[in-house]
Design a protein around this motif. Structure first.
Motif, PDB file in Angstrom:
ATOM      1  N   TYR A  13      44.469  45.896  47.953  1.00 54.38           N
ATOM      2  CA  TYR A  13      44.194  45.440  46.756  1.00 54.38           C
ATOM      3  C   TYR A  13      42.743  45.103  46.345  1.00 54.38           C
ATOM      4  CZ  TYR A  13      43.623  41.696  42.699  1.00 54.38           C
ATOM      5  OH  TYR A  13      43.240  40.938  41.803  1.00 54.38           O
ATOM      6  N   LYS A  14      41.989  45.097  47.546  1.00 56.31           N
ATOM      7  CA  LYS A  14      40.551  45.169  47.232  1.00 56.31           C
ATOM      8  C   LYS A  14      39.961  46.572  47.012  1.00 56.31           C
ATOM      9  CE  LYS A  14      40.182  41.749  51.156  1.00 56.31           C
ATOM     10  NZ  LYS A  14      39.725  41.833  52.403  1.00 56.31           N
ATOM     11  N   SER A  15      40.707  47.375  47.051  1.00 58.57           N
ATOM     12  CA  SER A  15      40.169  48.831  46.496  1.00 58.57           C
ATOM     13  C   SER A  15      40.372  49.018  45.299  1.00 58.57           C
ATOM     14  CB  SER A  15      40.930  49.839  47.628  1.00 58.57           C
ATOM     15  OG  SER A  15      42.158  49.939  47.291  1.00 58.57           O
ATOM     16  N   TYR A  16      41.242  48.196  44.494  1.00 51.75           N
ATOM     17  CA  TYR A  16      41.199  48.124  43.084  1.00 51.75           C
ATOM     18  C   TYR A  16      40.447  47.454  42.243  1.00 51.75           C
ATOM     19  CZ  TYR A  16      45.261  51.600  43.944  1.00 51.75           C
ATOM     20  OH  TYR A  16      45.984  52.507  44.251  1.00 51.75           O
ATOM     21  N   SER A  17      40.468  46.182  42.775  1.00 53.07           N
ATOM     22  CA  SER A  17      39.713  45.008  42.176  1.00 53.07           C
ATOM     23  C   SER A  17      38.478  44.551  42.811  1.00 53.07           C
ATOM     24  CB  SER A  17      40.906  43.705  42.321  1.00 53.07           C
ATOM     25  OG  SER A  17      40.150  42.476  41.938  1.00 53.07           O
ATOM     26  N   PRO A  18      37.589  44.084  41.943  1.00 54.09           N
ATOM     27  CA  PRO A  18      36.220  43.910  42.464  1.00 54.09           C
ATOM     28  C   PRO A  18      36.169  42.355  43.079  1.00 54.09           C
ATOM     29  CG  PRO A  18      36.329  43.531  40.045  1.00 54.09           C
ATOM     30  CD  PRO A  18      37.508  44.258  40.483  1.00 54.09           C
ATOM     31  N   TYR A  19      37.231  41.681  42.873  1.00 52.43           N
ATOM     32  CA  TYR A  19      37.545  40.345  43.531  1.00 52.43           C
ATOM     33  C   TYR A  19      38.667  40.594  44.794  1.00 52.43           C
ATOM     34  CZ  TYR A  19      35.540  39.682  39.216  1.00 52.43           C
ATOM     35  OH  TYR A  19      34.970  39.544  37.948  1.00 52.43           O
ATOM     36  N   ASP A  20      38.629  39.758  45.587  1.00 51.95           N
ATOM     37  CA  ASP A  20      39.923  39.860  46.452  1.00 51.95           C
ATOM     38  C   ASP A  20      41.030  38.994  45.965  1.00 51.95           C
ATOM     39  OD1 ASP A  20      39.384  37.065  47.147  1.00 51.95           O
ATOM     40  OD2 ASP A  20      38.476  37.641  49.275  1.00 51.95           O
ATOM     41  N   MET A  21      42.126  38.741  46.783  1.00 48.89           N
ATOM     42  CA  MET A  21      43.205  38.224  46.037  1.00 48.89           C
ATOM     43  C   MET A  21      42.927  36.785  45.702  1.00 48.89           C
ATOM     44  SD  MET A  21      46.213  39.274  45.151  1.00 48.89           S
ATOM     45  CE  MET A  21      46.492  38.307  43.587  1.00 48.89           C
ATOM     46  N   LYS A  22      42.145  35.939  46.712  1.00 46.67           N
ATOM     47  CA  LYS A  22      41.994  34.675  46.398  1.00 46.67           C
ATOM     48  C   LYS A  22      41.092  34.295  45.257  1.00 46.67           C
ATOM     49  CE  LYS A  22      41.186  33.469  50.895  1.00 46.67           C
ATOM     50  NZ  LYS A  22      41.857  33.478  52.299  1.00 46.67           N
ATOM     51  N   GLU A  23      40.113  35.162  45.142  1.00 49.97           N
ATOM     52  CA  GLU A  23      38.988  34.976  44.187  1.00 49.97           C
ATOM     53  C   GLU A  23      39.688  35.338  42.772  1.00 49.97           C
ATOM     54  OE1 GLU A  23      34.897  36.439  46.625  1.00 49.97           O
ATOM     55  OE2 GLU A  23      36.405  37.928  45.566  1.00 49.97           O
ATOM     56  N   SER A  24      40.656  36.210  42.747  1.00 48.60           N
ATOM     57  CA  SER A  24      41.440  36.742  41.556  1.00 48.60           C
ATOM     58  C   SER A  24      42.332  35.540  41.050  1.00 48.60           C
ATOM     59  CB  SER A  24      42.316  37.876  41.827  1.00 48.60           C
ATOM     60  OG  SER A  24      41.624  38.992  42.229  1.00 48.60           O
ATOM     61  N   ILE A  25      42.788  34.831  42.126  1.00 48.64           N
ATOM     62  CA  ILE A  25      43.926  33.523  41.716  1.00 48.64           C
ATOM     63  C   ILE A  25      42.952  32.554  41.093  1.00 48.64           C
ATOM     64  CG2 ILE A  25      45.007  31.741  42.669  1.00 48.64           C
ATOM     65  CD1 ILE A  25      46.059  33.600  44.959  1.00 48.64           C
ATOM     66  N   LYS A  26      41.704  32.529  41.558  1.00 47.57           N
ATOM     67  CA  LYS A  26      40.812  31.450  41.140  1.00 47.57           C
ATOM     68  C   LYS A  26      40.477  31.957  39.638  1.00 47.57           C
ATOM     69  CE  LYS A  26      39.164  29.789  45.429  1.00 47.57           C
ATOM     70  NZ  LYS A  26      38.025  30.044  46.511  1.00 47.57           N
ATOM     71  N   LYS A  27      40.272  33.149  39.323  1.00 53.22           N
ATOM     72  CA  LYS A  27      39.909  33.530  38.139  1.00 53.22           C
ATOM     73  C   LYS A  27      40.918  33.466  36.821  1.00 53.22           C
ATOM     74  CE  LYS A  27      35.877  36.360  39.020  1.00 53.22           C
ATOM     75  NZ  LYS A  27      34.914  35.295  38.740  1.00 53.22           N
ATOM     76  N   GLU A  28      42.164  33.633  37.350  1.00 56.21           N
ATOM     77  CA  GLU A  28      43.338  33.936  36.635  1.00 56.21           C
ATOM     78  C   GLU A  28      44.068  32.743  36.202  1.00 56.21           C
ATOM     79  OE1 GLU A  28      44.417  36.797  34.954  1.00 56.21           O
ATOM     80  OE2 GLU A  28      42.321  37.580  35.466  1.00 56.21           O
ATOM     81  N   VAL A  29      44.279  31.510  37.256  1.00 54.66           N
ATOM     82  CA  VAL A  29      45.014  30.670  36.943  1.00 54.66           C
ATOM     83  C   VAL A  29      44.264  29.289  37.406  1.00 54.66           C
ATOM     84  CG1 VAL A  29      47.313  31.849  37.183  1.00 54.66           C
ATOM     85  CG2 VAL A  29      46.393  31.102  39.196  1.00 54.66           C
ATOM     86  N   LYS A  30      44.769  28.163  36.789  1.00 56.13           N
ATOM     87  CA  LYS A  30      44.299  26.953  37.067  1.00 56.13           C
ATOM     88  C   LYS A  30      45.339  25.859  37.659  1.00 56.13           C
ATOM     89  CE  LYS A  30      39.861  27.946  36.077  1.00 56.13           C
ATOM     90  NZ  LYS A  30      40.033  29.051  37.070  1.00 56.13           N
ATOM     91  N   GLY A  31      44.843  24.604  37.995  1.00 57.84           N
ATOM     92  CA  GLY A  31      45.670  23.624  38.311  1.00 57.84           C
ATOM     93  C   GLY A  31      46.703  23.976  39.682  1.00 57.84           C
ATOM     94  N   ASP A  32      47.870  23.410  39.147  1.00 61.79           N
ATOM     95  CA  ASP A  32      48.710  23.566  40.420  1.00 61.79           C
ATOM     96  C   ASP A  32      49.127  25.047  40.496  1.00 61.79           C
ATOM     97  OD1 ASP A  32      49.263  20.740  40.510  1.00 61.79           O
ATOM     98  OD2 ASP A  32      50.736  20.834  38.780  1.00 61.79           O
ATOM     99  N   MET A  33      49.326  25.935  39.666  1.00 64.20           N
ATOM    100  CA  MET A  33      49.642  27.188  39.930  1.00 64.20           C
ATOM    101  C   MET A  33      48.424  27.776  40.886  1.00 64.20           C
ATOM    102  SD  MET A  33      52.025  28.570  38.586  1.00 64.20           S
ATOM    103  CE  MET A  33      52.275  30.104  38.720  1.00 64.20           C
ATOM    104  N   GLU A  34      47.378  27.560  40.581  1.00 59.65           N
ATOM    105  CA  GLU A  34      46.182  27.998  41.521  1.00 59.65           C
ATOM    106  C   GLU A  34      46.054  27.490  42.828  1.00 59.65           C
ATOM    107  OE1 GLU A  34      41.195  27.510  41.782  1.00 59.65           O
ATOM    108  OE2 GLU A  34      42.155  26.573  40.121  1.00 59.65           O
ATOM    109  N   ASN A  35      46.289  26.372  42.783  1.00 61.30           N
ATOM    110  CA  ASN A  35      46.698  25.455  44.230  1.00 61.30           C
ATOM    111  C   ASN A  35      47.696  26.274  45.045  1.00 61.30           C
ATOM    112  OD1 ASN A  35      46.892  23.938  46.533  1.00 61.30           O
ATOM    113  ND2 ASN A  35      47.054  22.138  45.539  1.00 61.30           N
ATOM    114  N   ALA A  36      48.936  26.606  44.248  1.00 62.49           N
ATOM    115  CA  ALA A  36      49.892  26.898  44.921  1.00 62.49           C
ATOM    116  C   ALA A  36      49.728  28.426  45.572  1.00 62.49           C
ATOM    117  CB  ALA A  36      51.374  27.041  44.022  1.00 62.49           C
TER     118      ALA A  36
END
Length: 338
Positions: A231-254
């Motif tokens: 994933y890191k070769s496509y995205s400027p952010y790793d998976m965890k950073e992407s999650i923090k940018k994309e979703v919030k609250g319970d979804m982010e935590n889950a």
């Protein structure tokens, strides 16, 4: 008789096909005599002021199967139920630990799940921890036991206690459709999944959460570890950073919990243990839940990760944040210093 069927139900799990390798801190005692242990526990309960030390020393140094045998022996001796007797003799966090140890790992997880959805409002943090960190085989056993204990399906309880995408994610995990690891590494599929995760999130406006849910709940753990790397070769952010940018609250935590558990589950539990001992005291519910639920599963690995991550052993950390009988029982479950 309920006790016997409950116990036999646990035995089938241990001899089941897809048994994962265990790294427990609590193992079966070698020269085990249930009657002797039952007699010592009976005396400890009858002692004026209760001899907690003996109860702790016996029950934390026996496997679950052996603790059941002690309970049967106790009932034969005294015509009383040992769990009720322990409940009457103990109190506070020590009582929670000892009663937790009298359940199998799956029964304990099932009762913790039930408690997280009881009454007004859901304890989402606990629900996320339990659902996102359990393997397929653990979840199958939890569901079976949950139905026996609560006469309801875990999936329907989770579904009625949550909503929206959060519900979809948790229900998908409870269903347990994750592929088992195979010896084959499918590089094309790894690449495709990595690109799909990127296209569904960071690359577009808004998030296609359904795609994330499908990939993260259906692919095997080793496959996803490689996907997150790719994933890191496509995205400027790793998976965890992407999650923090994309979703919030319970979804982010889950999603974060899920990714942490996929990448390194013992490290995830080590960080939760560290969270439970941040302040002067300890968050004893969290500390108890992890120590009781993992001591016969992978607590040795968790201990190793804890030391690596925090440059201090779990044993030392528990010593500093707890006291009295609760400290003693936690250190016994911890099983040694590193």
């Amino acid at each position: 008789m309920a006790l016997v069927s409950e116990f036999l139900g646990q035995l089938t799990l241990n001899f089941g096909g897809s048994e994962e390798e265990k790294f427990p801190t609590v193992r079966p005692a070698e020269d085990f005599e249930a009657d002797k242990d039952a007699a010592r526990i009976e005396t400890a309960i009858k002692t004026k002021g209760v001899d907690e030390q003996t109860i702790i020393d016996i029950l934390t140094r026996r496997s679950y199967a052996q603790r059941r045998d002690i309970a049967f022996a106790y009932e034969r001796r005294t015509k009383k139920d040992m769990i009720s007797a322990l409940k009457g003799a103990l109190k506070g966090p020590l009582e929670s630990v000892i009663l937790g140890l009298m359940k199998s790992t799956a029964q304990f997880d099932a009762s913790e799940l039930k408690n997280s959805m009881k009454g007004l409002g859901t304890d989402e943090v606990t629900l996320i921890e339990l659902v996102c960190s359990r393997s397929n085989s653990e979840m199958q056993e939890i569901k079976k036991v949950y139905k026996e204990m609560h006469k309801k399906e875990l999936e329907s309880d989770v579904s009625s206690d949550t909503s929206g995408d959060f519900r979809k994610l948790l229900v998908a995990l409870v269903k347990g459709n994750r592929a088992e690891p195979s010896g084959v590494v499918d590089y094309e599929k790894i690449d495709q999944d990595a690109r799909d995760l990127y296209d569904a999130g960071v690359k577009r406006k808004g998030t296609d959460v359904a795609t994330w849910i499908t990939i993260m709940t259906e692919r095997s753990v080793p496959h996803l570890q490689k996907v997150f790397e790719r994933y890191k070769s496509y995205s400027p952010y790793d998976m965890k950073e992407s999650i923090k940018k994309e979703v919030k609250g319970d979804m982010e935590n889950a999603f974060l919990t899920l990714v942490q558990c996929i990448e390194n589950k013992p490290l995830y539990f080590a960080s939760r243990l560290n969270d439970s001992m941040q302040s002067k005291g300890a968050k004893d519910k969290l500390l108890t839940r992890i120590m009781v639920s993992r001591c016969e599963v992978d607590l040795l690995k968790i201990r190793k990760e804890f030391k690596k991550q925090y440059s201090k052993s779990l044993y030392q950390t528990i010593s500093e944040h707890t006291k009295g009988d609760y400290q003693r029982v936690m250190l016994c479950l911890c099983g040694g210093d590193d």
